[in-house]
Write a protein that holds these residues in place. Structure first.
Motif, mmCIF file in Angstrom:
data_model
loop_
_atom_site.group_PDB
_atom_site.id
_atom_site.type_symbol
_atom_site.label_atom_id
_atom_site.label_comp_id
_atom_site.label_asym_id
_atom_site.label_seq_id
_atom_site.Cartn_x
_atom_site.Cartn_y
_atom_site.Cartn_z
ATOM 1 N N VAL A 1 0.839 -1.202 0.000
ATOM 2 C CA VAL A 1 0.000 0.000 0.000
ATOM 3 C C VAL A 1 0.873 1.250 0.000
ATOM 4 O O VAL A 1 0.630 2.198 -0.761
ATOM 5 C CB VAL A 1 -0.964 -0.008 1.215
ATOM 6 N N GLU A 2 1.920 1.241 0.819
ATOM 7 C CA GLU A 2 2.802 2.404 0.941
ATOM 8 C C GLU A 2 3.517 2.690 -0.380
ATOM 9 O O GLU A 2 3.565 3.838 -0.828
ATOM 10 C CB GLU A 2 3.823 2.137 2.057
ATOM 11 N N ILE A 3 4.042 1.644 -1.036
ATOM 12 C CA ILE A 3 4.781 1.829 -2.292
ATOM 13 C C ILE A 3 3.839 2.284 -3.405
ATOM 14 O O ILE A 3 4.162 3.214 -4.153
ATOM 15 C CB ILE A 3 5.526 0.534 -2.687
ATOM 16 N N MET A 4 2.651 1.650 -3.491
ATOM 17 C CA MET A 4 1.695 2.033 -4.538
ATOM 18 C C MET A 4 1.271 3.495 -4.376
ATOM 19 O O MET A 4 1.260 4.252 -5.341
ATOM 20 C CB MET A 4 0.447 1.141 -4.498
ATOM 21 N N SER A 5 0.955 3.906 -3.150
ATOM 22 C CA SER A 5 0.509 5.291 -2.938
ATOM 23 C C SER A 5 1.646 6.279 -3.174
ATOM 24 O O SER A 5 1.418 7.360 -3.729
ATOM 25 C CB SER A 5 -0.096 5.464 -1.552
ATOM 26 N N ARG A 6 2.873 5.911 -2.812
ATOM 27 C CA ARG A 6 4.021 6.802 -3.045
ATOM 28 C C ARG A 6 4.267 6.996 -4.546
ATOM 29 O O ARG A 6 4.493 8.115 -5.004
ATOM 30 C CB ARG A 6 5.265 6.212 -2.379
ATOM 31 N N GLU A 7 4.219 5.906 -5.295
ATOM 32 C CA GLU A 7 4.506 5.965 -6.735
ATOM 33 C C GLU A 7 3.446 6.756 -7.498
ATOM 34 O O GLU A 7 3.764 7.457 -8.448
ATOM 35 C CB GLU A 7 4.588 4.548 -7.330
ATOM 36 N N VAL A 8 2.181 6.638 -7.072
ATOM 37 C CA VAL A 8 1.091 7.252 -7.824
ATOM 38 C C VAL A 8 0.867 8.704 -7.413
ATOM 39 O O VAL A 8 0.680 9.574 -8.265
ATOM 40 C CB VAL A 8 -0.209 6.437 -7.664
ATOM 41 N N SER A 9 0.904 9.001 -6.112
ATOM 42 C CA SER A 9 0.563 10.345 -5.641
ATOM 43 C C SER A 9 1.566 11.402 -6.106
ATOM 44 O O SER A 9 1.232 12.584 -6.164
ATOM 45 C CB SER A 9 0.440 10.369 -4.121
#
Length: 149
Positions: free
Chosen positions: A55-63
């Motif tokens: 969740v942390e990596i996905m949100s960091r990459e997209v936001s």
């Protein structure tokens, strides 16, 4: 597949250009190279830690990117590789992919922003300030055919 743990995670993230995306990630636990035991089950705490990292990596990459850059990241599946590397310390994973991406909300339609994205943003302002002049052409005028473009 049997004898392994399936780990899934999903997250709602907003891109820099205002799109709200829901991303789904999937991954499987992997046996170590010298492992004799048939199964490679992860404990619940390990699964939670891996899910949190996903969740942390996905949100960091997209936001931090706009929709175009996110799509460019999804094509070679660089986000899945990042998750696999980051979770190696918790439990070895393989076949980590972004399974699905849904667009939940699109930003309000803005013509000037659309023109900016396609590179005509600067030229439209110039044409507004310059006064257009009438060109006189005879009736039924056809422009000449060019040999090469």
């Amino acid at each position: 597949k049997k004898w392994q743990t399936l780990i899934e995670a999903n997250v709602d993230v907003k891109t820099t250009d205002g799109y709200l995306l829901r991303m789904f990630c999937i991954g499987f636990t992997k046996k170590r190279q010298n492992q004799i035991k048939k199964t490679c089950y992860a404990q619940t705490t390990q699964v939670r830690a891996i899910r949190k990292k996903m969740v942390e990596i996905m949100s960091r990459e997209v936001s931090s990117n706009d929709l175009k850059e996110v799509v460019n990241k999804l094509i070679p599946d660089s986000i899945g590789k990042d998750i696999e590397k980051a979770c190696q310390g918790i439990y070895p994973l393989h076949d980590v992919f972004i399974r699905k991406v849904k667009i939940l909300k699109k930003p309000k339609f803005d013509l000037s922003r659309l023109m900016e994205l396609h590179g005509e943003g600067s030229s439209t302002t110039k044409t507004v300030t310059e006064a257009g002049e009438q060109v006189e052409r005879p009736e039924g005028y056809e422009p000449p055919v060019l040999e090469s473009v």
